[in-house]
Design an enzyme around this catalytic site. Structure first.
Site, PDB file in Angstrom:
ATOM      1  N   ASP A   4      -8.378  -0.354 -16.831  1.00  0.00           N
ATOM      2  CA  ASP A   4      -9.171   1.319 -14.720  1.00  0.00           C
ATOM      3  C   ASP A   4      -8.044   1.333 -15.215  1.00  0.00           C
ATOM      4  O   ASP A   4      -7.697   2.926 -14.136  1.00  0.00           O
ATOM      5  CB  ASP A   4      -8.513   0.122 -14.215  1.00  0.00           C
ATOM      6  CG  ASP A   4      -6.256  -0.449 -14.286  1.00  0.00           C
ATOM      7  OD1 ASP A   4      -6.423  -1.786 -15.210  1.00  0.00           O
ATOM      8  OD2 ASP A   4      -6.054  -0.835 -13.232  1.00  0.00           O
ATOM      9  N   ASN A   5      -7.296   2.263 -16.596  1.00  0.00           N
ATOM     10  CA  ASN A   5      -6.439   3.568 -16.551  1.00  0.00           C
ATOM     11  C   ASN A   5      -6.799   3.806 -17.565  1.00  0.00           C
ATOM     12  O   ASN A   5      -5.935   5.191 -18.202  1.00  0.00           O
ATOM     13  CB  ASN A   5      -4.770   3.026 -16.747  1.00  0.00           C
ATOM     14  CG  ASN A   5      -4.317   2.471 -15.645  1.00  0.00           C
ATOM     15  OD1 ASN A   5      -4.220   2.553 -14.783  1.00  0.00           O
ATOM     16  ND2 ASN A   5      -3.214   1.715 -15.603  1.00  0.00           N
ATOM     17  N   GLY A  47       1.087  -1.368  -0.032  1.00  0.00           N
ATOM     18  CA  GLY A  47       0.483  -0.401   0.306  1.00  0.00           C
ATOM     19  C   GLY A  47       0.944   1.429   0.543  1.00  0.00           C
ATOM     20  O   GLY A  47       0.316   2.422   0.107  1.00  0.00           O
TER      21      GLY A  47
END
Length: 489
Positions: free
Chosen positions: A254-255, A128
């Protein structure tokens, strides 16, 4: 809540948080050990209605690091899916959190996202976190794209965390504050279509229309209009990429944003020598996202968007498919129209003639054959400094140049007008890969941010054509190894 945070100017609304809970997970950033602000975009801060001086305070840095949550923010990680190199998978914000939507003094809405803010339920085993180098890279490239006039997410700030992240080695950690019209993606709709209900898909589509396309009539054909509007915006965006030689590197679904902004500056770069097969990404071993493939991939991604909207387009499946296919079939021509108009401008051409396309293609073919630098070739043509390009002195260039001059002579506009059009269409500088790497190396390894600051200053006026920009237009030293970029995760 401290006085400094209140005076920063945060003015959050949280419309995304009012969507069905399946679209996100609410959670706070993971605090970091020792946040330190290293770069702040003062002009962007002002346009957002933020007080740059307050952002530079200890409290301001704490917010930008995720250690403090400003009043009105409702942090969340967004859920989405995506085709990554053609393979569909569940994704989501694995190392980013949306703080909220900043309402500006002009009543415009912008997402404020912390990138590198810690693990989320969508992290898929990742930590993360983000390393300093890739976050600075996104800051540089996204701001350069904005200055070039290309729709883009932007970078408000980068803070170091005082912690290391482990990739191949230990690297200094950092958090980027990204500003976007929204983070709605093709992958957001794919997620809703795959794992949500038709009603949830409808809610998402209506939300998107209200946020990005408020002028679309709220009638039964509004979802087809949504598809058509996204197609138009992507046709404009990808044409602009091609016109400056930008290679995204990870054109996964997703981009691809619904707003038409460029997002995710991982393995991206600008082309030096003109070659449609150019690939910079270390993971794109088959050249799926090569420079020359970007328009086709754009169409492929839009087809996936259309597929996700099928339940909303028409109650009859066959009719819905036909509507989607008809809409998608418009993309190649829309893209080509935008690209051709841009190429005409790069050559100082105002009107249209059938032969223009062959004139353009002949130039590009020469550039590829002689391995000419893309940006500098057009720069040389702009200022009649033909000796500055490797094409100079070749018989084919002499013949082409004569045809080009004849073409310019057949339009009403003066040579001075053509020259100005070219100056406005051909940048003096782009973020040269070797310049970006030099700036990142000085910052990450030596703590010297002056190299990056000078580069950012030069890139802020790419069409300025000032003497100070000349050294930033020089090419890198010859290398036997191709330039490679990495996703930074």
């Amino acid at each position: 809540m401290t006085k400094e945070i209140k005076e920063t100017g945060w003015n959050f609304d949280n419309s995304y948080a009012r969507l069905p809970k399946s679209f996100f997970t609410s959670l706070n950033p993971t605090p970091v050990r020792s946040p330190k602000l290293i770069i702040l975009n003062d002009s962007l801060a002002a346009s957002l209605g933020l007080n740059a001086e307050a952002l530079q305070s200890e409290d301001g840095a704490a917010v930008l690091a995720g250690n403090r949550i400003p009043e009105g923010a409702l942090p969340l990680a967004q859920a989405y899916a995506g085709h990554q190199f053609g393979h569909f998978t569940m994704l989501g914000d694995g190392r980013a959190l949306l703080l909220g939507e900043q309402m500006t003094p002009l009543d415009k809405r912008f997402d404020i996202q912390l990138k590198g803010s810690g693990r989320t339920p969508y992290s898929r085993g990742g930590d993360g976190r983000a390393a300093l180098g890739p976050m600075l890279r996104e800051y540089i490239i996204s701001e350069a794209m904005h200055a070039l006039g290309i729709p883009s997410t932007r970078s408000l700030a980068v803070v170091t965390t005082g912690e290391s992240v482990i990739r191949e080695t230990a690297l200094p950690g950092a958090i980027l504050t990204r500003v976007a019209a929204s983070h709605l993606r093709v992958g957001t709709f794919q997620y809703a279509a795959k794992w949500g209900t038709v009603e949830e898909l409808r809610i998402l589509a209506d939300y998107t229309l209200k946020r990005h396309f408020p002028d679309v009539e709220a009638d039964e054909s509004r979802y087809l209009s949504l598809l058509q509007e996204v197609i138009k915006r992507q046709a404009v965006l990808i044409a602009k990429w091609q016109l400056v030689g930008f290679i995204h590197g990870v054109m996964n679904t997703d981009n691809m944003t619904i707003s038409g902004e460029t997002i995710d500056y991982g393995p991206c770069a600008f082309m030096d020598e003109y070659d449609p097969a150019t690939v910079f990404s270390s993971i794109d071993i088959h050249g799926r996202y090569a420079y020359g493939n970007q328009p086709n991939i754009g169409g492929w991604n839009l087809a996936k968007f259309a597929e996700s909207l099928l339940p909303l387009l028409h109650a009859d499946q066959e009719e819905a498919v036909q509507l989607a296919q008809d809409a998608i079939s418009e993309f190649p021509e829309l893209y080509h129209h935008n690209w051709l108009a841009g190429m005409r401008a790069k050559l100082g051409i105002f009107n249209e003639e059938k032969q223009d396309e062959s004139l353009i293609e002949d130039l590009l073919s020469m550039m590829q054959k002689h391995r000419a630098d893309y940006t500098n070739t057009f720069r040389a043509l702009t200022f009649d400094r033909h000796e500055d390009t490797v094409l100079f002195g070749t018989p084919e260039f002499a013949q082409w140049h004569e045809l080009w001059q004849e073409r310019l002579g057949r339009q009403e506009q003066s040579k001075a007008s053509s020259s100005q059009l070219m100056r406005n269409s051909n940048p003096a500088v782009i973020p040269r890969n070797h310049r970006v790497e030099a700036a990142l190396e000085a910052a990450v390894k030596q703590g010297d941010y002056s190299v990056m600051e000078r580069l950012l200053d030069v890139l802020s006026t790419p069409y300025g054509h000032s003497p100070e920009q000349a050294e930033y237009a020089t090419l890198p030293a010859p290398s036997t190894r191709p330039y490679r970029t990495y996703c930074g995760t």
